[in-house]
Design an enzyme around this catalytic site. Structure first.
Site, mmCIF file in Angstrom:
data_model
loop_
_atom_site.group_PDB
_atom_site.id
_atom_site.type_symbol
_atom_site.label_atom_id
_atom_site.label_comp_id
_atom_site.label_asym_id
_atom_site.label_seq_id
_atom_site.Cartn_x
_atom_site.Cartn_y
_atom_site.Cartn_z
ATOM 1 N N ASP A 131 0.817 -1.227 0.000
ATOM 2 C CA ASP A 131 0.000 0.000 0.000
ATOM 3 C C ASP A 131 0.847 1.272 0.000
ATOM 4 O OD1 ASP A 131 -2.230 -1.718 0.307
ATOM 5 O OD2 ASP A 131 -1.890 -1.757 2.468
ATOM 6 N N GLU A 132 2.005 1.223 -0.620
ATOM 7 C CA GLU A 132 2.903 2.388 -0.615
ATOM 8 C C GLU A 132 2.519 3.421 -1.669
ATOM 9 O OE1 GLU A 132 3.975 -0.723 -1.108
ATOM 10 O OE2 GLU A 132 5.316 -1.310 0.528
ATOM 11 N N LYS A 175 2.185 2.289 -5.102
ATOM 12 C CA LYS A 175 2.867 1.830 -6.320
ATOM 13 C C LYS A 175 2.033 2.100 -7.569
ATOM 14 C CE LYS A 175 3.126 -2.278 -4.551
ATOM 15 N NZ LYS A 175 2.716 -1.998 -3.161
ATOM 16 N N ASN A 229 -5.219 -10.023 -4.371
ATOM 17 C CA ASN A 229 -5.022 -9.463 -3.021
ATOM 18 C C ASN A 229 -4.530 -8.019 -3.133
ATOM 19 O OD1 ASN A 229 -2.631 -10.419 -4.119
ATOM 20 N ND2 ASN A 229 -1.767 -11.167 -2.213
ATOM 21 N N ALA A 230 -3.930 -7.684 -4.278
ATOM 22 C CA ALA A 230 -3.416 -6.331 -4.480
ATOM 23 C C ALA A 230 -4.560 -5.388 -4.819
ATOM 24 C CB ALA A 230 -2.408 -6.333 -5.627
ATOM 25 N N GLY A 231 -4.368 -4.119 -4.519
ATOM 26 C CA GLY A 231 -5.347 -3.111 -4.915
ATOM 27 C C GLY A 231 -4.571 -1.860 -5.255
ATOM 28 N N HIS A 232 -4.298 -1.660 -6.542
ATOM 29 C CA HIS A 232 -3.485 -0.515 -6.941
ATOM 30 C C HIS A 232 -4.385 0.614 -7.433
ATOM 31 C CE1 HIS A 232 0.188 -3.354 -7.533
ATOM 32 N NE2 HIS A 232 -0.156 -3.164 -6.288
ATOM 33 N N ARG A 268 2.699 -28.871 -6.714
ATOM 34 C CA ARG A 268 2.588 -29.359 -8.106
ATOM 35 C C ARG A 268 1.216 -29.942 -8.417
ATOM 36 N NH1 ARG A 268 7.945 -31.689 -6.612
ATOM 37 N NH2 ARG A 268 6.777 -31.440 -4.681
ATOM 38 N N GLN A 302 2.072 -5.823 -3.304
ATOM 39 C CA GLN A 302 2.382 -5.891 -1.863
ATOM 40 C C GLN A 302 3.711 -5.159 -1.594
ATOM 41 O OE1 GLN A 302 1.459 -9.308 -3.301
ATOM 42 N NE2 GLN A 302 -0.547 -8.400 -3.095
ATOM 43 N N THR A 304 2.829 -12.483 2.626
ATOM 44 C CA THR A 304 2.007 -13.083 1.585
ATOM 45 C C THR A 304 2.751 -14.314 1.064
ATOM 46 O OG1 THR A 304 0.647 -12.611 -0.361
ATOM 47 C CG2 THR A 304 2.865 -11.627 -0.329
ATOM 48 N N THR A 351 -8.509 -3.308 -1.268
ATOM 49 C CA THR A 351 -9.135 -4.581 -1.621
ATOM 50 C C THR A 351 -10.176 -4.995 -0.590
ATOM 51 O OG1 THR A 351 -7.127 -5.265 -2.742
ATOM 52 C CG2 THR A 351 -8.627 -7.026 -2.121
ATOM 53 N N LEU A 406 3.698 12.521 1.281
ATOM 54 C CA LEU A 406 4.380 13.466 2.176
ATOM 55 C C LEU A 406 3.375 14.454 2.767
ATOM 56 C CD1 LEU A 406 7.257 14.415 3.142
ATOM 57 C CD2 LEU A 406 7.070 16.173 1.393
HETATM 58 P P1 IMP Z 1 -2.669 -12.697 1.504
HETATM 59 O O1 IMP Z 1 -1.739 -12.138 0.492
HETATM 60 O O2 IMP Z 1 -4.124 -12.406 1.206
HETATM 61 O O3 IMP Z 1 -2.426 -14.147 1.785
HETATM 62 O O4 IMP Z 1 -2.391 -11.935 2.904
HETATM 63 C C1 IMP Z 1 -1.170 -12.106 3.623
HETATM 64 C C2 IMP Z 1 -0.748 -10.793 4.280
HETATM 65 O O5 IMP Z 1 -0.387 -9.862 3.266
HETATM 66 C C3 IMP Z 1 -1.849 -10.111 5.102
HETATM 67 O O6 IMP Z 1 -1.246 -9.432 6.186
HETATM 68 C C4 IMP Z 1 -2.428 -9.102 4.147
HETATM 69 O O7 IMP Z 1 -3.025 -8.000 4.807
HETATM 70 C C5 IMP Z 1 -1.162 -8.671 3.402
HETATM 71 N N1 IMP Z 1 -1.445 -8.175 2.056
HETATM 72 C C6 IMP Z 1 -1.768 -8.891 0.964
HETATM 73 N N2 IMP Z 1 -1.933 -8.099 -0.099
HETATM 74 C C7 IMP Z 1 -1.693 -6.855 0.328
HETATM 75 C C8 IMP Z 1 -1.660 -5.585 -0.328
HETATM 76 O O8 IMP Z 1 -1.865 -5.450 -1.538
HETATM 77 N N3 IMP Z 1 -1.352 -4.522 0.460
HETATM 78 C C9 IMP Z 1 -1.066 -4.647 1.788
HETATM 79 N N4 IMP Z 1 -1.059 -5.800 2.430
HETATM 80 C C10 IMP Z 1 -1.383 -6.902 1.707
#
Ligand code: IMP
Length: 424
Positions: free
Chosen positions: A13-14, A16, A38-41, A143, A224, A239, A300, A332
């Site tokens: 969540d920086e 990116k 899992n990402a949310g850009h 596998r 991530q 992750t 996300t 900032l």
């Molecule tokens: P997973 O990737 O859903 O298995 O989650 C594993 C860990 O990574 C958890 O602490 C999530 O909150 C964190 N995580 C996964 N994806 C993100 C992301 O895009 N931003 C921030 N944290 C993430």
């Protein structure tokens, strides 16, 4: 510069998405290399806000081609939703979106297993996004995974799904005492994805080799952050993929020697979602203030993010692990109102300075941050376009970040908009 890797240098969540979008202006190809939905850009253009979970953030630039690489675990439902939203927005994807035939598929039972494991983990909960990421990578490592290429062979696909579900049902029965999963519905659903995704599926590794020969400008978009890296992060609160720069090579099929430049993106403070140590976590009141001003809620999952001071030990470690050449500092402006700002330069444990970022999470949890205190700048920076125009104390903050991370800072973001960017 022909191949640039962009990674998160903290716990994700920086910002990116904004950085990839900005740099994509001059790129030919943007590649997602690991992780999944899992990402949310987030990318903000004018009044519009776009959140991408799978499709690379470069997609808004008409001439940029986007690749979902072999290292990604792909949820077809999520992907098709994103494709449909982009098409409704009039964004042409024809010949611009390519999906690796080697990428592994996230199956509905991966999500079920992810959520059940979390529900049964008690205090050992990771705080995952529940998107099935861990179980999908587990199948890959065991596998037993199903890949995009398998969509092209319906008979084999059906057999694989049925075999996997038989195994999953044993787990559901024996471990979780949960209802079994019906294979027929999932088989039917996945047999359809071939038609819906066919035009995008290709050997993206070979595609990228040709792109390298053609001297195309390639950006590899990490998801991530480095501290969530499966091998090098704060295990087990990580992750299930390699979020450090090395993951860009294995997740795309481009060899490490072809990577010219690595950019680490870090927020001007620190955030983390889910469980695990956060040594510089703010006290509650300040945490709430920064969370609200910074909109620190998961793109996300909507979960509130934990917030803390900039942890230079974390970013220094991230820069070393990924060979980061330059850092981009985002958000900032969120610190504009503070009277005093702290930077954690080191950790102390049992009275001694730690020389390395600790592998042992007990040590990390007990570690006491050593803080440098700086005066705040108490000025709105969100409209500033040039480094020279930043308040003196903000410039000093950036210089201290460079010193403690050991890495030059060349871009500073002071707002979500593309235009709110300072190039140093
Ligand atoms: P997973 O990737 O859903 O298995 O989650 C594993 C860990 O990574 C958890 O602490 C999530 O909150 C964190 N995580 C996964 N994806 C993100 C992301 O895009 N931003 C921030 N944290 C993430």
């Amino acid at each position: 510069m022909s191949v640039t890797v962009i990674i998160g240098a903290q716990w994700g969540d920086e910002g990116k998405g904004k950085v990839v979008d900005l740099l994509s202006e001059k790129a030919d190809i943007v590649v997602r290399v690991q992780g999944g939905a899992n990402a949310g850009h987030t990318v903000i253009v004018g009044e519009e806000k776009y959140i991408f979970h799978l499709i690379p953030s470069g997609i808004l630039h008409k001439k940029v081609e986007c690749i979902i690489g072999n290292g990604v675990v792909l949820d077809p439902v999520s992907l098709l939703e994103e494709i449909s939203v982009l098409k409704k927005l009039g964004i042409n994807l024809n010949g611009r979106l390519h999906i690796s035939n080697r990428a592994h598929l996230v199956m509905p039972y991966h999500k079920t297993l992810d959520q059940l494991r979390e529900q049964h983990a008690g205090n050992g909960k990771i705080g995952t996004t529940g998107r099935g990421i861990g179980p999908a990578y587990m199948d890959k490592a065991a596998r037993a995974g199903i890949r995009v290429v398998d969509l092209l062979k319906p008979k084999k696909l059906k057999e694989k799904i049925i075999a996997n579900i038989e195994f999953v049902n044993k787990m559901l029965n024996g471990v979780y005492n949960a209802p079994e999963i019906e294979a027929a519905q999932i088989v039917k659903q996945y047999l359809r994805f071939d038609k819906e995704m066919d035009e995008y599926i290709t050997d993206t590794g070979a595609y990228l080799q040709q792109a390298l020969k053609d001297r195309k400008k390639i950006i590899m978009e990490g998801a991530q952050g480095a501290l969530l890296d499966l091998d090098l992060g704060t295990y087990p609160y990580v992750t299930s993929s390699n979020t450090t720069a090395g993951g860009a090579a294995t997740g795309s099929g481009i060899g490490p020697t072809k990577i010219d430049h690595v950019i680490g993106v870090a927020k001007a403070y620190t955030t983390r979602v889910g469980s695990g140590p956060l040594p510089t976590e703010f006290p509650t009141e300040l945490g709430n203030k920064v969370r609200d001003k910074g909109g620190e809620f998961g793109a996300t999952t909507g979960r509130p993010r934990r917030c803390g001071w900039f942890d230079a030990v974390v970013v220094r470690y991230a820069c070393q692990m990924s060979g980061v050449d330059e850092v981009v500092i985002t958000k900032l402006d969120i610190l504009d109102d503070l009277d005093e700002i702290k930077i954690c330069s080191d950790y102390r444990h049992n009275g001694k300075l730690l020389k390395y970022f600790p592998a042992d999470l007990e040590i990390l949890s007990e570690a006491k941050p050593v803080y440098i205190k700086l005066k705040g700048w108490k000025t709105d920076t969100s409209g500033i376009k040039h480094f020279a125009d930043l308040p003196k104390n903000a410039k000093s903050y950036i210089k201290h970040l460079e010193k403690f991370t050991g890495t030059p800072i060349k871009i500073i973001s002071v707002g979500a908009e593309r235009t709110q960017t300072i190039k140093k």
